[in-house]
Scaffold this active site. Structure first.
Site, mmCIF file in Angstrom:
data_model
loop_
_atom_site.group_PDB
_atom_site.id
_atom_site.type_symbol
_atom_site.label_atom_id
_atom_site.label_comp_id
_atom_site.label_asym_id
_atom_site.label_seq_id
_atom_site.Cartn_x
_atom_site.Cartn_y
_atom_site.Cartn_z
ATOM 1 C CG ASP A 189 -0.670 2.747 0.796
ATOM 2 O OD1 ASP A 189 -1.577 1.897 0.748
ATOM 3 O OD2 ASP A 189 0.216 2.757 1.673
ATOM 4 C CG LEU A 190 -5.767 4.370 4.479
ATOM 5 C CD1 LEU A 190 -6.158 5.842 4.529
ATOM 6 C CD2 LEU A 190 -7.004 3.503 4.716
ATOM 7 C CG ASP A 191 -1.174 0.944 6.981
ATOM 8 O OD1 ASP A 191 -0.836 1.711 7.892
ATOM 9 O OD2 ASP A 191 -0.781 -0.226 6.883
ATOM 10 C CD GLU A 215 1.605 1.428 -1.659
ATOM 11 O OE1 GLU A 215 2.170 1.255 -0.552
ATOM 12 O OE2 GLU A 215 0.498 0.963 -1.908
ATOM 13 C CG ASP A 216 3.531 2.524 3.688
ATOM 14 O OD1 ASP A 216 2.621 2.201 2.888
ATOM 15 O OD2 ASP A 216 3.654 2.025 4.820
ATOM 16 C CE LYS A 226 4.930 -0.679 8.150
ATOM 17 N NZ LYS A 226 5.922 0.373 8.337
ATOM 18 C CB THR A 237 -3.980 2.382 9.952
ATOM 19 O OG1 THR A 237 -3.727 2.765 8.600
ATOM 20 C CG2 THR A 237 -5.168 3.151 10.469
ATOM 21 C CE LYS A 283 -1.984 -1.138 -2.388
ATOM 22 N NZ LYS A 283 -1.952 -0.196 -1.256
ATOM 23 C CB SER A 286 -6.385 1.232 0.687
ATOM 24 O OG SER A 286 -6.162 0.519 1.873
ATOM 25 C CB ALA A 287 -4.079 -3.856 0.547
HETATM 26 P P1 B16 Z 1 -7.600 -4.848 6.339
HETATM 27 P P2 B16 Z 1 -2.720 -0.131 2.631
HETATM 28 C C1 B16 Z 1 -3.037 -2.428 4.015
HETATM 29 O O1 B16 Z 1 -3.368 -1.075 3.801
HETATM 30 C C2 B16 Z 1 -2.122 -2.562 5.224
HETATM 31 O O2 B16 Z 1 -0.859 -1.961 4.940
HETATM 32 C C3 B16 Z 1 -1.891 -4.000 5.575
HETATM 33 O O3 B16 Z 1 -1.070 -4.102 6.704
HETATM 34 C C4 B16 Z 1 -3.258 -4.661 5.833
HETATM 35 O O4 B16 Z 1 -3.117 -6.038 6.139
HETATM 36 C C5 B16 Z 1 -4.116 -4.494 4.589
HETATM 37 O O5 B16 Z 1 -4.268 -3.114 4.286
HETATM 38 C C6 B16 Z 1 -5.489 -5.108 4.762
HETATM 39 O O6 B16 Z 1 -6.199 -4.394 5.729
HETATM 40 O O7 B16 Z 1 -7.335 -5.980 7.273
HETATM 41 O O8 B16 Z 1 -8.084 -3.596 7.025
HETATM 42 O O9 B16 Z 1 -8.494 -5.253 5.188
HETATM 43 O O10 B16 Z 1 -1.304 0.134 3.027
HETATM 44 O O11 B16 Z 1 -2.838 -0.865 1.307
HETATM 45 O O12 B16 Z 1 -3.608 1.086 2.709
HETATM 46 MG MG MG Z 2 0.673 1.308 2.987
#
Ligand code: B16
Ligand code: MG
Length: 227
Positions: A11-13, A173-174, A47, A19, A149, A118-119
């Protein structure tokens, strides 16, 4: 060696970089503009959740907002993303969370495939800013999946591209939604965070500095031996 997993999907964030704080600050600024207050505790449930789904959850705090048209919602989501993009301009190699680059290096030394799941639609941009793009064999972001997710699609899309059976993948994942997605793909799940949110993880650590390659592999092999 044959017992070893063949791929790690990160996962990224919240795993590679924090982030989450920038997402929170950007949502908070957007929410303030429409007279909605959100705090860090509320942010926990955003998240790993897509941008539009996060917006829906924020708007649900103020029932009169739920009647907004989809164009209006899209405009608010774009506004949040603009706040977010301003904040991430400062992201650089110093923002890689502790232990992550070491783990990526050990994956490479063991000829394991590496993917990002990542989402975020901004995933490639952030990974570039962190100087980590060369480690990744594949990057899955929000644009490549129909179901975000907690659906497993983010993780299965990565494994399918890499040509690795799901049971030979480790996902990190977090977020609660993320651990659910990894488990739903029948991969080994490593959770980073608190047991209150991540009790379903196969292996849980409190923070990324505890992500030690040998320990993760040991836990993975133990689980595979039992099941
Ligand atoms: P964006 P991850 C997710 O990243 C974030 O945890 C989530 O808070 C955010 O809304 C989502 O990406 C979408 O991000 O607005 O940049 O498309 O944890 O899946 O890496
Ligand atoms: Mg995350």
């Amino acid at each position: 060696m044959s017992q070893y997993p063949k791929a790690f999907i990160y996962d990224l964030d919240g795993v590679i970089t924090d982030t989450a704080e920038f997402h929170f600050l950007a949502w908070q600024k957007l929410a303030e503009g429409i007279d909605i207050t959100i705090d860090r505790q509320f942010n926990e449930q955003l998240k790993g959740i897509s941008r539009l789904e996060s917006l829906e959850r924020i708007l649900a705090l103020e029932p009169s907002m739920l009647s907004l048209s989809s164009d209006e919602k899209q405009r608010l989501a774009n506004q949040k993303n603009n706040h977010y993009l301003e904040l991430v301009e400062s992201v650089n190699t110093d923002d890689i969370l502790p232990g992550i680059e070491q783990l990526l290096r050990e994956n490479k030394e063991h000829q394991m495939k590496i993917a990002l799941g990542s989402a975020s639609n901004n995933a490639k941009n952030i990974v570039d800013r962190l100087g980590l793009t060369h480690y990744f064999d594949y990057i899955v972001d929000a644009s490549q999946v129909k179901k975000g997710k907690p659906d497993p699609e983010t993780f299965t899309t990565a494994a399918d591209f890499l040509g690795v059976p799901y049971e030979e993948c480790i996902g990190i994942e977090d977020a609660e939604a993320g651990v659910e997605a990894i488990n739903g793909a029948f991969m080994f799940s490593v959770g980073v965070g608190a047991v209150e949110q991540l009790a379903q993880a196969d292996y849980l650590v409190a923070n990324t500095s505890e992500l030690v390659f040998d320990e993760i592999i040991k836990r993975y092999i133990e689980k595979r031996t039992i099941s």
